[in-house]
Scaffold this motif. Sequence first.
Motif, short mmCIF file in Angstrom:
data_model
loop_
_atom_site.label_atom_id
_atom_site.label_comp_id
_atom_site.label_asym_id
_atom_site.label_seq_id
_atom_site.Cartn_x
_atom_site.Cartn_y
_atom_site.Cartn_z
N VAL A 154 0.83 -1.21 0.00
CA VAL A 154 0.00 0.00 0.00
C VAL A 154 0.87 1.25 0.00
CG1 VAL A 154 -1.59 1.37 1.42
CG2 VAL A 154 -2.04 -1.06 1.05
N THR A 155 1.85 1.31 0.89
CA THR A 155 2.67 2.51 0.97
C THR A 155 3.54 2.68 -0.27
OG1 THR A 155 4.28 1.23 2.29
CG2 THR A 155 2.71 2.62 3.49
N ALA A 156 4.01 1.57 -0.85
CA ALA A 156 4.79 1.68 -2.09
C ALA A 156 3.93 2.22 -3.22
CB ALA A 156 5.36 0.32 -2.46
N ASP A 157 2.68 1.76 -3.31
CA ASP A 157 1.79 2.24 -4.37
C ASP A 157 1.43 3.72 -4.19
OD1 ASP A 157 1.81 -0.21 -5.56
OD2 ASP A 157 -0.14 -0.86 -4.81
N ILE A 158 1.19 4.13 -2.95
CA ILE A 158 0.88 5.54 -2.68
C ILE A 158 2.07 6.41 -3.05
CG2 ILE A 158 0.44 7.22 -0.83
CD1 ILE A 158 -1.22 5.06 0.58
N ASP A 159 3.25 5.96 -2.65
CA ASP A 159 4.46 6.72 -2.95
C ASP A 159 4.69 6.83 -4.46
OD1 ASP A 159 6.81 8.12 -2.12
OD2 ASP A 159 8.00 6.35 -2.60
N ALA A 161 2.42 6.62 -6.85
CA ALA A 161 1.38 7.49 -7.45
C ALA A 161 1.72 8.96 -7.22
CB ALA A 161 0.02 7.15 -6.84
N ALA A 162 2.24 9.27 -6.03
CA ALA A 162 2.61 10.66 -5.75
C ALA A 162 3.75 11.10 -6.66
CB ALA A 162 3.01 10.80 -4.28
N ARG A 163 4.77 10.26 -6.82
CA ARG A 163 5.90 10.61 -7.69
C ARG A 163 5.44 10.80 -9.13
NH1 ARG A 163 8.55 6.38 -5.04
NH2 ARG A 163 8.42 5.14 -6.95
N ALA A 164 4.50 9.93 -9.57
CA ALA A 164 3.99 10.05 -10.94
C ALA A 164 3.25 11.38 -11.13
CB ALA A 164 3.06 8.89 -11.26
N GLY A 165 2.66 11.89 -10.06
CA GLY A 165 1.96 13.17 -10.14
C GLY A 165 2.85 14.36 -9.90
N GLY A 166 4.14 14.11 -9.68
CA GLY A 166 5.09 15.20 -9.50
C GLY A 166 5.01 15.89 -8.17
N VAL A 167 4.48 15.20 -7.14
CA VAL A 167 4.37 15.79 -5.81
C VAL A 167 4.94 14.82 -4.79
CG1 VAL A 167 2.34 17.18 -6.37
CG2 VAL A 167 2.04 14.87 -5.46
N SER A 168 5.16 15.31 -3.59
CA SER A 168 5.59 14.43 -2.51
C SER A 168 4.39 13.64 -2.00
CB SER A 168 6.19 15.23 -1.37
OG SER A 168 5.18 15.98 -0.71
#
Length: 233
Positions: A154-159, A161-168
């Motif tokens: 879960v945390t890897a996927d959230i991380d 997705a955030a990187r793909a969106g260009g945000v932390s």
Amino acid sequence: MRERPGKGPRPGLTLERIVAAGVKVAATEGLGAVSMARVAKELGAATMSLYRHINAKDELLDLMVDHAIGQPPPLPPGEGWRAGLTGFARRYLGLLREQPWIARVPINSPPLTPNQIGWMNYGLQTMHGTTLHQYERLSTIMIVSGLARNWALVTADIDAAARAGGVSTEQAMQGYGRLLKHFADPARFPAVGELIDSGVLDNPAEIPDDDFEFGVARFLDGLEALMQSRRTR
């Protein structure tokens, strides 16, 4: 399970080298990149030469996981069952974080390889001397390791997705809180409205492990209550 005698294996091509090459590909390119052909290319060998040592990709993945997890650390002397299981959960989560591809390998069987059995033995040893039955100890290992595996994914996927969106990750979670506040009508979703009003979504930490620690601790509370009830009886 051992190096296969037979004719014609490429000189220098061993089971250990094949497994190590598979781990390298998974670690650098992701689990999806692992194939017999890709591993053979990494070794500078013909794809068919790998089949003299390994039957199929599933077998390669099992051996890769066993190689990557290694043997567990020794149990600290005198450690109680609760501290032992908490340590087991944290160490397993740490291992999955260090090599995130491991958690994405499908589980096709119970632990059968040496290091997997070593980790199972480690977990079971933490409960030595408790009133838990053997089947309950096995269930405990499955549940605790499942909590770690799920949280790592879960945390890897959230991380990601955030990187793909260009945000932390922290910015992504704050954005979710704002979106929920905008779209979730409290009249239709009153419990969600109470959550929003509490402010817990306003300043979330960057993928904290608080939820993981909470889940492990509450599960261990249940085990403690079960053992206490048996002592009382």
